[in-house]
Design an enzyme around this catalytic site. Structure first.
Site, PDB file in Angstrom:
ATOM      1  N   ASP A   1      -6.290  31.576 -23.175  1.00 52.05           N
ATOM      2  CA  ASP A   1      -7.312  30.718 -23.761  1.00 52.05           C
ATOM      3  C   ASP A   1      -6.624  29.822 -24.789  1.00 52.05           C
ATOM      4  O   ASP A   1      -5.588  30.195 -25.367  1.00 52.05           O
ATOM      5  CB  ASP A   1      -8.383  31.588 -24.420  1.00 52.05           C
ATOM      6  CG  ASP A   1      -9.377  30.766 -25.194  1.00 52.05           C
ATOM      7  OD1 ASP A   1      -9.981  29.855 -24.612  1.00 52.05           O
ATOM      8  OD2 ASP A   1      -9.517  31.032 -26.408  1.00 52.05           O
TER       9      ASP A   1
ATOM     10  N   ASP B   1      -8.239  27.596 -27.687  1.00 49.57           N
ATOM     11  CA  ASP B   1      -8.748  27.576 -29.061  1.00 49.57           C
ATOM     12  C   ASP B   1      -9.053  28.987 -29.543  1.00 49.57           C
ATOM     13  O   ASP B   1      -9.832  29.710 -28.932  1.00 49.57           O
ATOM     14  CB  ASP B   1      -9.997  26.699 -29.147  1.00 49.57           C
ATOM     15  CG  ASP B   1      -9.730  25.278 -28.688  1.00 49.57           C
ATOM     16  OD1 ASP B   1      -8.631  24.767 -28.991  1.00 49.57           O
ATOM     17  OD2 ASP B   1     -10.591  24.688 -28.001  1.00 49.57           O
TER      18      ASP B   1
ATOM     19  N   ASN C   1     -12.429  26.480 -21.927  1.00 52.80           N
ATOM     20  CA  ASN C   1     -13.748  25.851 -21.901  1.00 52.80           C
ATOM     21  C   ASN C   1     -13.773  24.713 -22.920  1.00 52.80           C
ATOM     22  O   ASN C   1     -13.384  24.915 -24.081  1.00 52.80           O
ATOM     23  CB  ASN C   1     -14.838  26.862 -22.282  1.00 52.80           C
ATOM     24  CG  ASN C   1     -15.100  27.886 -21.197  1.00 52.80           C
ATOM     25  OD1 ASN C   1     -14.633  27.757 -20.072  1.00 52.80           O
ATOM     26  ND2 ASN C   1     -15.860  28.924 -21.537  1.00 52.80           N
ATOM     27  N   GLN C   2     -14.208  23.549 -22.495  1.00 49.86           N
ATOM     28  CA  GLN C   2     -14.333  22.404 -23.395  1.00 49.86           C
ATOM     29  C   GLN C   2     -15.695  21.753 -23.198  1.00 49.86           C
ATOM     30  O   GLN C   2     -15.838  20.650 -22.673  1.00 49.86           O
ATOM     31  CB  GLN C   2     -13.195  21.403 -23.144  1.00 49.86           C
ATOM     32  CG  GLN C   2     -11.815  21.919 -23.500  1.00 49.86           C
ATOM     33  CD  GLN C   2     -11.664  22.187 -24.984  1.00 49.86           C
ATOM     34  OE1 GLN C   2     -12.246  21.481 -25.832  1.00 49.86           O
ATOM     35  NE2 GLN C   2     -10.893  23.223 -25.328  1.00 49.86           N
TER      36      GLN C   2
ATOM     37  N   CYS D   1     -12.538  23.412 -18.246  1.00 47.22           N
ATOM     38  CA  CYS D   1     -13.926  23.243 -17.797  1.00 47.22           C
ATOM     39  C   CYS D   1     -14.649  22.320 -18.775  1.00 47.22           C
ATOM     40  O   CYS D   1     -14.810  22.666 -19.946  1.00 47.22           O
ATOM     41  CB  CYS D   1     -14.637  24.583 -17.728  1.00 47.22           C
ATOM     42  SG  CYS D   1     -16.420  24.433 -17.390  1.00 47.22           S
TER      43      CYS D   1
ATOM     44  N   CYS E   1     -21.940  25.921 -13.637  1.00 47.49           N
ATOM     45  CA  CYS E   1     -20.735  25.717 -12.836  1.00 47.49           C
ATOM     46  C   CYS E   1     -20.057  27.056 -12.565  1.00 47.49           C
ATOM     47  O   CYS E   1     -20.366  28.072 -13.185  1.00 47.49           O
ATOM     48  CB  CYS E   1     -19.765  24.779 -13.562  1.00 47.49           C
ATOM     49  SG  CYS E   1     -19.081  25.493 -15.084  1.00 47.49           S
TER      50      CYS E   1
ATOM     51  N   ARG F   1     -16.683  27.570 -15.769  1.00 49.09           N
ATOM     52  CA  ARG F   1     -16.795  27.903 -17.189  1.00 49.09           C
ATOM     53  C   ARG F   1     -16.747  29.420 -17.392  1.00 49.09           C
ATOM     54  O   ARG F   1     -17.512  30.175 -16.791  1.00 49.09           O
ATOM     55  CB  ARG F   1     -18.102  27.342 -17.768  1.00 49.09           C
ATOM     56  CG  ARG F   1     -18.329  27.705 -19.232  1.00 49.09           C
ATOM     57  CD  ARG F   1     -19.630  27.102 -19.762  1.00 49.09           C
ATOM     58  NE  ARG F   1     -19.936  27.627 -21.090  1.00 49.09           N
ATOM     59  CZ  ARG F   1     -19.399  27.167 -22.215  1.00 49.09           C
ATOM     60  NH1 ARG F   1     -18.538  26.166 -22.163  1.00 49.09           N
ATOM     61  NH2 ARG F   1     -19.715  27.698 -23.371  1.00 49.09           N
ATOM     62  N   LYS F   2     -15.810  29.864 -18.219  1.00 47.73           N
ATOM     63  CA  LYS F   2     -15.750  31.299 -18.540  1.00 47.73           C
ATOM     64  C   LYS F   2     -17.073  31.728 -19.170  1.00 47.73           C
ATOM     65  O   LYS F   2     -17.620  30.984 -19.991  1.00 47.73           O
ATOM     66  CB  LYS F   2     -14.584  31.566 -19.498  1.00 47.73           C
ATOM     67  CG  LYS F   2     -13.195  31.288 -18.890  1.00 47.73           C
ATOM     68  CD  LYS F   2     -12.081  31.491 -19.898  1.00 47.73           C
ATOM     69  CE  LYS F   2     -12.068  30.409 -20.976  1.00 47.73           C
ATOM     70  NZ  LYS F   2     -10.897  30.507 -21.866  1.00 47.73           N
TER      71      LYS F   2
END
Length: 499
Positions: A335, A337, A378-379, A412, A420, A423-424
């Site tokens: 990951d 962030d 994930n963003q 993502c 979707c 996305r985690k």
């Protein structure tokens, strides 16, 4: 010569016999950490009613297991160990009073080609009477090879082999499977003198029928290791061919009867009856021959062949394409962030990128060991209009400038409501990154700081390691199969002290 370092792992589903085991260990000097893996599916209430045995104060460490069976529980236990050796005990055995001392003596001076030391197991049975069918079944554990009720594995060997295969959901064949992989890879498993007792506890009248689910595990063994696995592992052939034949005869008799063909129906019924009578006699004659035992043997001897056959066939169907579990991971996916860099919410400014302490050293160690590295992130700020894809890419480039190159970047841009598959905690990012790196997802490790990272790994079939931050919720830490205090410790778990 210094004594070997040993941690002890005990997976448990909360059986009452656990307290007896811990009472015995409480009177022995500890070889190292004593790790209890609580693998109950419904962990409400205390694992041990009342206080732990006084002699274990400060020695017993509890770990929440994944509740996916003993193979997964043992993996969760040994992966938090730091000792050279990991000794496994089942929660229904009773070590002898000298078990710890004997364990250290068994391991002392073993060569590097020795993967494991197999202790002894004894099944005490009442004297003066013939054992029941259930008691004879438990007695057979005394000669079982590589049984995890009393075995110690070198931790580096577990890392090399990839641990227990978690596709085995029961306490059946998962120990043989690991042992077979060990000896096929050129490692040795030697015998030891330490001993545990395994009492034969009362069994219900249909217990032998319920045990036939193990035929599905035998089917998996066949898929993984071919027809020679029984001979190589020293496992008796059993009666499966006879069970299949009897089941086919009984089914043919019923089909012929339904079609009005009396002669074939009578022939099939006679074959089934004679075969079932022979099977029942082989179980009744060595036993006590009491009325309850005889009645149980007659009933279960009719039920076991079709039960064994059904589970065997279902196992073959469900395990098509199965391959042995891999060893050291091919790739580690991080990951971004909160894991690789300090978490700045919706950061689109490369100037605000700050690596977490030790990140570069941890990544370089993986690169030096030949393990691919990638990022799965994930963003959702893109979907929310707070970031542009170009800003995300610019921040990612800055991460690479500070931490070195990554073989895969998978991002993502969707929000939680988009539904979707990337996305985690969905597995999409992990699967895409693994594909980009040419890695099997089962040979990947996902390192993250929240529960969504762990769940994404699980959904993709990958291994998960949680590195908590102040933002990580306590329940996420408790649910994680493996937890490391920082990235360097996480890489230590991945490489097993090697690399």
């Amino acid at each position: 010569m210094s004594l070997p370092s040993v941690d002890v792992v005990i997976p448990t589903a909360g059986r009452p016999s656990l307290r007896t085991l811990l009472e015995v260990l409480s009177h022995q000097p500890p070889p190292g950490r004593l790790i209890l893996v609580d693998d109950r599916r419904d962990p409400t209430g205390p694992l041990l009613p009342g206080e732990p045995p006084p002699g274990l104060a400060g020695r017993l460490e509890a770990l929440r297991g994944p509740a996916r069976g003993p193979a997964a529980a043992r993996n969760a236990g040994w992966r938090v160990c730091r000792a050279e050796w990991v000794a496994f005990l089942d929660d229904d055995v009773i070590p002898t009073p000298t078990w710890t001392r004997d364990l250290l003596r068994d391991l002392l001076g073993l060569g590097g080609d020795v993967a494991a030391s197999q202790g002894q197991l004894r099944v005490p049975l009442p004297t003066g009477k013939r054992p029941t069918d259930a008691e004879r079944g438990v007695k057979g554990l005394e000669t079982a090879r590589w049984i995890t009720a009393n075995i110690a594995y070198r931790r580096s060997a577990l890392e090399r082999l990839g641990g227990f295969d978690e596709r085995f959901p029961r306490a059946y064949r998962e120990d043989v499977e690991l042992g077979l992989r060990a000896v096929r890879s050129g490692l040795r498993i030697v015998g030891g003198e330490r001993t545990v007792l395994h009492p034969a506890r009362p069994a219900g009248p249909l217990e032998s029928v319920r045990r036939q689910v193990g035929n599905a595990d035998d089917a998996l063994m066949l898929r993984l290791h071919g027809r020679a696995w029984r001979r190589e592992a020293g496992v008796p052939a059993g009666r499966r061919p006879q069970h299949l034949f009897l089941t086919a005869a009984g089914a043919a008799a019923l089909a012929a009867l339904a079609a009005g063909r009396r002669t074939p129906a009578a022939l099939g019924a006679a074959i089934w009856l004679l075969g079932t009578a022979e099977f029942a006699a082989s179980r009744i004659l060595p036993g006590p021959r009491t009325l309850p035992e005889v009645s149980s043997m007659l009933l279960t001897s009719a039920l076991i062949p079709p039960a064994a056959s059904v589970f065997w066939i279902l196992g073959l169907l469900r395990t098509r394409g199965a391959r042995p579990v891999p060893g050291r991971p091919e790739a580690v996916l991080f990951d971004r962030d909160g894991t690789l860099v300090l978490d700045v919410p919706y950061n689109g400014d490369p100037g605000r990128v700050v690596p977490v302490p030790g990140a570069r050293q941890a990544l370089d160690r993986l690169r030096a060991a030949g393990v691919a590295v990638g990022v799965v992130s994930n963003q959702s700020g893109v979907a929310r209009g707070l970031l542009t894809p170009q800003q995300v890419a610019a921040v990612n480039r800055r991460v690479e400038e500070l931490l070195g190159p990554f073989g895969a970047w998978e991002v993502c841009p969707h929000g939680p409501e988009d539904g979707c598959g990337c996305r985690k905690p969905a597995p999409g990012l992990v699967l895409r990154a693994a594909a980009r790196l040419g890695a099997d997802p089962r040979r990947c490790v996902v390192v993250g700081d929240i529960g969504a990272d762990v769940e994404a790994a699980r959904a993709a079939g990958a291994r998960a390691i949680l590195v908590p931050t102040p933002a990580t919720r306590p329940e996420e830490v408790a649910a994680a199969p493996e937890v490391a205090p920082d990235l360097e410790a996480a890489v230590e778990l991945v490489l097993g002290g090697g690399g």
